[in-house]
Design a protein around this motif. Structure first.
Motif, PDB file in Angstrom:
ATOM      1  N   CYS A 115       3.608   7.803 -12.871  1.00 10.42           N
ATOM      2  CA  CYS A 115       4.257   8.990 -12.286  1.00 10.42           C
ATOM      3  C   CYS A 115       5.555   9.325 -12.999  1.00 10.42           C
ATOM      4  CB  CYS A 115       4.529   8.773 -10.806  1.00 10.42           C
ATOM      5  SG  CYS A 115       3.054   8.908  -9.809  1.00 10.42           S
ATOM      6  N   TYR A 128      -1.763   8.344  -2.151  1.00 12.92           N
ATOM      7  CA  TYR A 128      -1.156   9.281  -1.196  1.00 12.92           C
ATOM      8  C   TYR A 128      -2.090   9.622  -0.021  1.00 12.92           C
ATOM      9  CZ  TYR A 128       0.085   9.607  -6.060  1.00 12.92           C
ATOM     10  OH  TYR A 128       0.285   9.290  -7.366  1.00 12.92           O
ATOM     11  N   ASP A 139       7.766   1.558 -10.847  1.00 15.04           N
ATOM     12  CA  ASP A 139       7.624   2.223 -12.139  1.00 15.04           C
ATOM     13  C   ASP A 139       8.873   2.051 -13.033  1.00 15.04           C
ATOM     14  OD1 ASP A 139       6.479   3.810 -14.033  1.00 15.04           O
ATOM     15  OD2 ASP A 139       6.317   5.597 -12.783  1.00 15.04           O
ATOM     16  N   ASP A 151       5.189  10.763  -0.932  1.00 13.47           N
ATOM     17  CA  ASP A 151       6.392   9.905  -0.956  1.00 13.47           C
ATOM     18  C   ASP A 151       7.348  10.188   0.204  1.00 13.47           C
ATOM     19  OD1 ASP A 151       5.202   9.261  -3.310  1.00 13.47           O
ATOM     20  OD2 ASP A 151       6.994   9.526  -4.540  1.00 13.47           O
ATOM     21  N   TYR A 173       3.856  -2.693 -11.140  1.00 11.87           N
ATOM     22  CA  TYR A 173       3.333  -1.342 -10.870  1.00 11.87           C
ATOM     23  C   TYR A 173       2.588  -0.810 -12.081  1.00 11.87           C
ATOM     24  CZ  TYR A 173       3.883   3.793 -10.598  1.00 11.87           C
ATOM     25  OH  TYR A 173       3.680   5.152 -10.613  1.00 11.87           O
ATOM     26  N   ASP A 219       4.286   4.126   3.384  1.00 19.35           N
ATOM     27  CA  ASP A 219       5.307   4.102   2.312  1.00 19.35           C
ATOM     28  C   ASP A 219       6.440   3.131   2.650  1.00 19.35           C
ATOM     29  OD1 ASP A 219       6.322   4.563  -0.171  1.00 19.35           O
ATOM     30  OD2 ASP A 219       6.682   6.699   0.082  1.00 19.35           O
ATOM     31  N   MET A 220       7.277   2.927   1.647  1.00 19.71           N
ATOM     32  CA  MET A 220       8.290   1.869   1.730  1.00 19.71           C
ATOM     33  C   MET A 220       9.452   2.289   2.625  1.00 19.71           C
ATOM     34  SD  MET A 220       7.819   1.278  -2.320  1.00 19.71           S
ATOM     35  CE  MET A 220       8.310   2.907  -2.656  1.00 19.71           C
ATOM     36  N   ASP A 251      -0.970   3.298  -8.967  1.00 20.21           N
ATOM     37  CA  ASP A 251      -0.594   4.660  -8.572  1.00 20.21           C
ATOM     38  C   ASP A 251      -1.415   5.711  -9.320  1.00 20.21           C
ATOM     39  OD1 ASP A 251       0.804   6.852  -7.696  1.00 20.21           O
ATOM     40  OD2 ASP A 251       2.779   6.054  -8.192  1.00 20.21           O
ATOM     41  N   CYS A 275      -2.136   3.314  -4.333  1.00 19.08           N
ATOM     42  CA  CYS A 275      -1.177   4.387  -4.084  1.00 19.08           C
ATOM     43  C   CYS A 275      -1.815   5.683  -4.564  1.00 19.08           C
ATOM     44  CB  CYS A 275       0.131   4.089  -4.823  1.00 19.08           C
ATOM     45  SG  CYS A 275       1.378   5.370  -4.630  1.00 19.08           S
TER      46      CYS A 275
HETATM   47  C1  GLA Z   1       4.891   7.870  -7.052  1.00 21.01           C
HETATM   48  C2  GLA Z   1       4.773   6.879  -5.909  1.00 21.01           C
HETATM   49  C3  GLA Z   1       6.161   6.328  -5.619  1.00 21.01           C
HETATM   50  C4  GLA Z   1       6.713   5.666  -6.863  1.00 21.01           C
HETATM   51  C5  GLA Z   1       6.740   6.659  -8.015  1.00 21.01           C
HETATM   52  C6  GLA Z   1       7.118   5.992  -9.324  1.00 21.01           C
HETATM   53  O1  GLA Z   1       5.617   9.001  -6.700  1.00 21.01           O
HETATM   54  O2  GLA Z   1       4.213   7.474  -4.776  1.00 21.01           O
HETATM   55  O3  GLA Z   1       6.094   5.407  -4.553  1.00 21.01           O
HETATM   56  O4  GLA Z   1       5.919   4.557  -7.182  1.00 21.01           O
HETATM   57  O5  GLA Z   1       5.478   7.259  -8.190  1.00 21.01           O
HETATM   58  O6  GLA Z   1       7.063   6.861 -10.395  1.00 21.01           O
END
Ligand code: GLA
Length: 541
Positions: A257, A323, A211, A345, A249, A395-396, A285, A321
């Protein structure tokens, strides 16, 4: 008519003008109505927040308006061109999992023409917190403050498989380390470091911008980039010139977000733009889509972008994405998804890693109105929901971001690899310690993640805070990991019988020591450090 009449008439006229004038001034200074607070972010975009004010005398009441709920205004006044009010809200602090607290944000403004220069102080700490910051406070309209209409949803169908990501995607993503500061220059630097550090050679290919790259839309409705990304096509060309791929993104809502421009109503157009820039990966997302659509709508909404990406004519990996809501593992592949997030996250803490990796952080389904949320699930519970080309994404990675121990980061990497998760490094690749490199570049463990069979893991044994998982690999080998979530080192054993290899001649390799271990007897026993892991590859001869 006497001679005095014109004088009287003039007086009357002046009185009338004065009365209207006063009324006009009153109307001008009555602040009742919708207002927007525009905070410049320094990249050509503004963070917008909306308010509805009501003025009575010099008292101001009202509330915040828009996606994130309504919070009432307190302590509001407008006197001599000075505006003052406060907003209190309950939320969690910077770190997730903290106890809810009440935060108060104070706003002070001075009238300048028809708008205020407003300063906001206080509020939540961490990523959502700012202060003091100044921006313009301008008149707005209800339509601007409210979420837009729900778009018609397409009938459900199975989106054709794009045949990408036959093993879990590997690369890097900007969010965990850079959040809103990511820029063209950083992305180029990361691409360079991906090659020079050996990450590319180890399989990391995608350089993903999360983002905050967006600006808005041009006259034709095309998405544009902000000042941090002057030329996305040129950046994509640069990343490609390194033999790497580039990701971007967006989301189905009007805003992302972080409050930047989303793809709402521009899905096909955005997919085409990404293709024209040379984008290879899209993370999509949910975020503000939640103010328009319900969780039941998610499949149709995600299908729309899945179709749009296929129509764009460029192979673009599609990463959902949302969640892990609405049992995404049951329909993610049908919308063309190559991966889907399974939880909220992650952050760079053992608590977050433990909860997402081992706890019941996966939403158990759609929460019905007035009913409690269905019980949460574990990553293990949903492991079978991932298949080749369509992966669960817990998640990353946070490895190298500095707030966990080496053992904790090894657990992070080992578990993600056993789960067949996307491996998206979330640290600054230009500045990695030897410890960080030894984890992210552990090709023995990466090979488990990238095993072509792509089979789900098994739970061999779980006792208190220790758990042993295994996974059959292509060619008959077995990956085994013994995890210790406890606060003390633990002696842990796995029997050959439990792995189905009792009586066979075995070769066992410790994937963190990069060395063979003795496999005599009926089991393997090791001391596993607190929050640590012992990971093995068992070969039967
Ligand atoms: C969400 C996503 C995160 C990231 C943020 C960016 O929270 O879950 O991984 O991409 O948005 O704003």
């Amino acid at each position: 008519m006497t001679s005095k009449s014109p004088v009287r008439f003039k007086v009357f006229l002046w009185a009338l003008i004065a009365a209207f004038g006063a009324l006009f001034v009153f109307a001008q200074s009555d602040l009742s109505g919708y207002w927007v607070f525009k905070i410049p972010r320094g990249d050509g975009t503004f963070a917008l927040s909306y308010f509805e004010l009501k003025q009575s005398g010099d008292t101001i009441t009202g509330n915040t308006v828009g996606g994130r709920g309504q919070n009432p205004i307190s302590d509001g006044s407008f006197r001599n061109g000075k505006l003052h009010f406060a907003i209190s809200f309950t939320g969690r602090g910077g770190q997730k999992g903290g106890a809810p607290q009440t935060f108060t944000t104070t706003y002070e403004g001075t009238l300048q023409g028809d708008k205020f220069a407003l300063t906001m102080t206080g509020g939540r700490g961490g990523r959502g917190g700012r202060g003091p910051v100044t921006g313009d406070f301008e008149r707005s309209k209800a339509e601007a403050a409210m979420p837009p209409a729900k778009l018609p949803l397409p009938a459900l169908h199975d989106v054709r498989d794009n045949k990408l990501a036959r093993t879990p995607p590997m690369g890097w993503n900007s969010w965990n380390k850079f959040a809103g500061t990511i820029s063209d220059k950083d992305v180029r630097g990361i691409a360079d470091a991906m090659v020079s550090s050996g990450m590319k050679k180890a399989g990391y290919i995608y350089v993903n911008i999360d983002d905050t790259w967006e600006l808005g839309r041009d006259a034709k409705g095309n998405i544009t980039t902000n000042t941090k990304f002057p030329n996305m096509k040129a950046l994509a060309d640069y990343v490609h010139s390194k033999g790497l791929k580039i990701g971007i993104y967006s989301g189905p809502g009007p805003t992302t977000c972080a409050g930047y421009e989303g793809s709402y109503g521009h899905e096909d157009q955005d997919a085409k733009t990404y293709a024209s820039w040379g984008i290879d990966y899209l993370k999509y997302d949910w975020c503000s889509a939640a103010t328009i659509y319900s969780d039941e709508d998610m499949q149709a909404v995600y299908q729309k972008m899945g179709d749009a990406l296929l129509k764009s004519g460029r192979p673009i990996l599609y990463s959902l994405c949302q969640y892990g809501r609405a049992k995404v593992w049951e329909w993610g592949a049908k919308v063309g998804g190559n991966a889907w997030r399974t939880t909220g996250d992650i952050n760079d803490s053992w608590q977050s890693l433990d909860r997402i990796g081992f706890g019941t952080a996966v939403p158990g389904g759609i929460r019905k109105q007035g009913e409690p949320a269905p019980p949460g699930l574990t990553q293990f519970d949903i492991a079978k929901g991932a298949t080749v080309g369509h992966w669960n994404d817990p998640d990353m990675l946070e490895i190298g971001n500095g707030h966990m121990t080496t053992d904790e980061y090894r657990t992070h990497f080992s578990l993600w690899c056993l789960l067949r998760a996307p491996l998206l490094a979330g640290n600054d690749l230009r500045d990695m310690s030897e410890d960080t490199k030894s984890i992210l570049l552990n090709t023995d463990v990466i090979a488990i993640d990238q095993d072509p069979a792509g089979l789900p893991l098994n739970r061999v044994k779980e006792e208190g805070t220790t758990v042993i998982y295994s996974r059959p690999l292509k060619g008959g080998d077995i990956a085994v990991a013994m995890f210790n979530r406890g606060e003390q080192a633990a002696e842990m054993s796995v029997t050959w019988d439990a792995l189905g290899v009792a009586g066979k001649k075995l070769q066992v390799r410790d994937l963190w020591k990069h060395a063979p271990v003795t496999a005599t007897g009926d089991k393997y026993t090791a001391s596993v450090p607190t929050h640590g892991v012992v990971m093995l590859r068992v070969t039967t001869k």
